[in-house]
Design a protein around this motif. Sequence first.
Motif, PDB file in Angstrom:
ATOM      1  N   LYS A  19       0.831  -1.211   0.000  1.00  0.00           N
ATOM      2  CA  LYS A  19       0.000   0.000   0.000  1.00  0.00           C
ATOM      3  C   LYS A  19       0.861   1.253   0.000  1.00  0.00           C
ATOM      4  N   ARG A  20       1.959   1.244   0.778  1.00  0.00           N
ATOM      5  CA  ARG A  20       2.834   2.425   0.840  1.00  0.00           C
ATOM      6  C   ARG A  20       3.539   2.677  -0.495  1.00  0.00           C
ATOM      7  N   LEU A  21       4.000   1.595  -1.123  1.00  0.00           N
ATOM      8  CA  LEU A  21       4.671   1.746  -2.427  1.00  0.00           C
ATOM      9  C   LEU A  21       3.677   2.235  -3.483  1.00  0.00           C
ATOM     10  N   GLN A  22       2.422   1.744  -3.393  1.00  0.00           N
ATOM     11  CA  GLN A  22       1.421   2.205  -4.344  1.00  0.00           C
ATOM     12  C   GLN A  22       1.108   3.688  -4.138  1.00  0.00           C
ATOM     13  N   THR A  23       1.132   4.129  -2.892  1.00  0.00           N
ATOM     14  CA  THR A  23       0.925   5.557  -2.600  1.00  0.00           C
ATOM     15  C   THR A  23       2.041   6.383  -3.225  1.00  0.00           C
ATOM     16  N   ILE A  24       3.284   5.920  -3.118  1.00  0.00           N
ATOM     17  CA  ILE A  24       4.426   6.632  -3.723  1.00  0.00           C
ATOM     18  C   ILE A  24       4.260   6.709  -5.235  1.00  0.00           C
ATOM     19  N   ALA A  25       3.837   5.597  -5.833  1.00  0.00           N
ATOM     20  CA  ALA A  25       3.661   5.561  -7.284  1.00  0.00           C
ATOM     21  C   ALA A  25       2.562   6.507  -7.742  1.00  0.00           C
ATOM     22  N   ASN A  26       1.559   6.710  -6.903  1.00  0.00           N
ATOM     23  CA  ASN A  26       0.413   7.543  -7.294  1.00  0.00           C
ATOM     24  C   ASN A  26       0.644   9.033  -7.063  1.00  0.00           C
ATOM     25  N   LEU A  27       1.705   9.393  -6.340  1.00  0.00           N
ATOM     26  CA  LEU A  27       1.943  10.805  -6.014  1.00  0.00           C
ATOM     27  C   LEU A  27       2.389  11.597  -7.248  1.00  0.00           C
ATOM     28  N   GLY A  28       2.018  12.842  -7.223  1.00  0.00           N
ATOM     29  CA  GLY A  28       2.559  13.726  -8.247  1.00  0.00           C
ATOM     30  C   GLY A  28       4.026  14.027  -7.959  1.00  0.00           C
ATOM     31  N   ALA A  29       4.762  14.375  -8.984  1.00  0.00           N
ATOM     32  CA  ALA A  29       6.203  14.602  -8.846  1.00  0.00           C
ATOM     33  C   ALA A  29       6.519  15.718  -7.859  1.00  0.00           C
ATOM     34  N   ARG A  30       5.611  16.671  -7.702  1.00  0.00           N
ATOM     35  CA  ARG A  30       5.891  17.797  -6.813  1.00  0.00           C
ATOM     36  C   ARG A  30       5.476  17.527  -5.347  1.00  0.00           C
ATOM     37  N   ASP A  31       4.835  16.430  -5.102  1.00  0.00           N
ATOM     38  CA  ASP A  31       4.380  16.123  -3.728  1.00  0.00           C
ATOM     39  C   ASP A  31       5.508  15.429  -2.965  1.00  0.00           C
ATOM     40  N   THR A  32       6.536  16.192  -2.679  1.00  0.00           N
ATOM     41  CA  THR A  32       7.708  15.614  -2.009  1.00  0.00           C
ATOM     42  C   THR A  32       7.456  15.341  -0.526  1.00  0.00           C
ATOM     43  N   LYS A  33       6.556  16.117   0.055  1.00  0.00           N
ATOM     44  CA  LYS A  33       6.299  15.929   1.488  1.00  0.00           C
ATOM     45  C   LYS A  33       5.726  14.541   1.764  1.00  0.00           C
ATOM     46  N   THR A  34       4.670  14.190   1.021  1.00  0.00           N
ATOM     47  CA  THR A  34       4.054  12.873   1.223  1.00  0.00           C
ATOM     48  C   THR A  34       5.022  11.768   0.844  1.00  0.00           C
ATOM     49  N   TYR A  35       5.824  12.005  -0.195  1.00  0.00           N
ATOM     50  CA  TYR A  35       6.817  11.015  -0.596  1.00  0.00           C
ATOM     51  C   TYR A  35       7.769  10.727   0.551  1.00  0.00           C
ATOM     52  N   ARG A  36       8.297  11.772   1.181  1.00  0.00           N
ATOM     53  CA  ARG A  36       9.246  11.571   2.285  1.00  0.00           C
ATOM     54  C   ARG A  36       8.572  10.862   3.467  1.00  0.00           C
ATOM     55  N   GLU A  37       7.317  11.221   3.732  1.00  0.00           N
ATOM     56  CA  GLU A  37       6.606  10.569   4.832  1.00  0.00           C
ATOM     57  C   GLU A  37       6.482   9.063   4.606  1.00  0.00           C
TER      58      GLU A  37
END
Length: 312
Positions: A223-241
């Motif tokens: 689920k976490r990896l799928q969330t990373i894949a679904n993020l926009g390139a500029r959403d670095t905050k959620t990516y780091r979380e």
Amino acid sequence: MNIKNRTVVILLSCIAVILVIVALLFPYNKRLSNLDFSIVDDNSNHQYELNEELSFKINDSTLISDKKAVWYFGNGDSIVSKGSVNYTYDKAGKYLVTLKIDDKFDFSKQINIVNGRRLTARDSITKIFCPEFGYVGEEIVFTGYSPSSNNWYWEFGETGTIDSYEKQAIYIFTQPGIYTVKLETDKTKYPITKVIEVLQLYEPFKEPEAVDSSGIVLNDIKKRLQTIANLGARDTKTYREQVNYLKNKYICNDLSDVVVVVNEEKYNDFLSYCQGLHYLEGNETIIEDVKLDNIKCFKQINITQKTKNKTK
């Protein structure tokens, strides 16, 4: 006979007399130590009431058959009798009843005389006092109330027969269930009933349902990896979380030391894989499956993923 010899004779004579007296009194005292008396009320309600005839009974009157016996009732009245006597108090209060033998030996009991009342029809209504529930194997106390009743018949619903004839009964249930307790007396037309629930003393042990902890971990990582894949390139905050969450919870080494095998043919370290998943795939990746070499502190993760219309 000189004075010395005369003194010795006198002393021995005194000792002999004392021994004879002790020998005569000792059996008498020993017999009297067993003497006792009881007090019985006329209506058998175990209360000593005003104007009620009471019976004072010696347990063994043969112990004083050749002695003088006097009953003292603590209010100035007395009766000379070697056997049992009846007496009625006309005033309420506490009295010391004494049986005196030969004006030497006293045997006393305190008695409390209370203001009694005449029994009415309401006193014949029988009641059952017992807990609402109990447990298999424990002693449960059942008490019947009916001052005018003398005979008691208990059925506790487990044996189908009369289980006790006492006013206060103790019963041990062997099986759990809901039982209807019945009580009849010599004053009841129909049985009095009371319901009691009997529970197991210990609930049967149930094996806990097996929890697939590895499945929980794999689904969480997926689920976490799928969330990373679904993020926009500029959403670095959620990516780091998401990356920090995976690192802190499942990875004990540096992210660059964890091997990622993609579709069994491509390789990356974990940090590079997450960066590529976020910035390069363009929201087209679907994480299908995740496998670990170790649930805790994994060092290698095998990932099956695909993009639209093709497998990467």
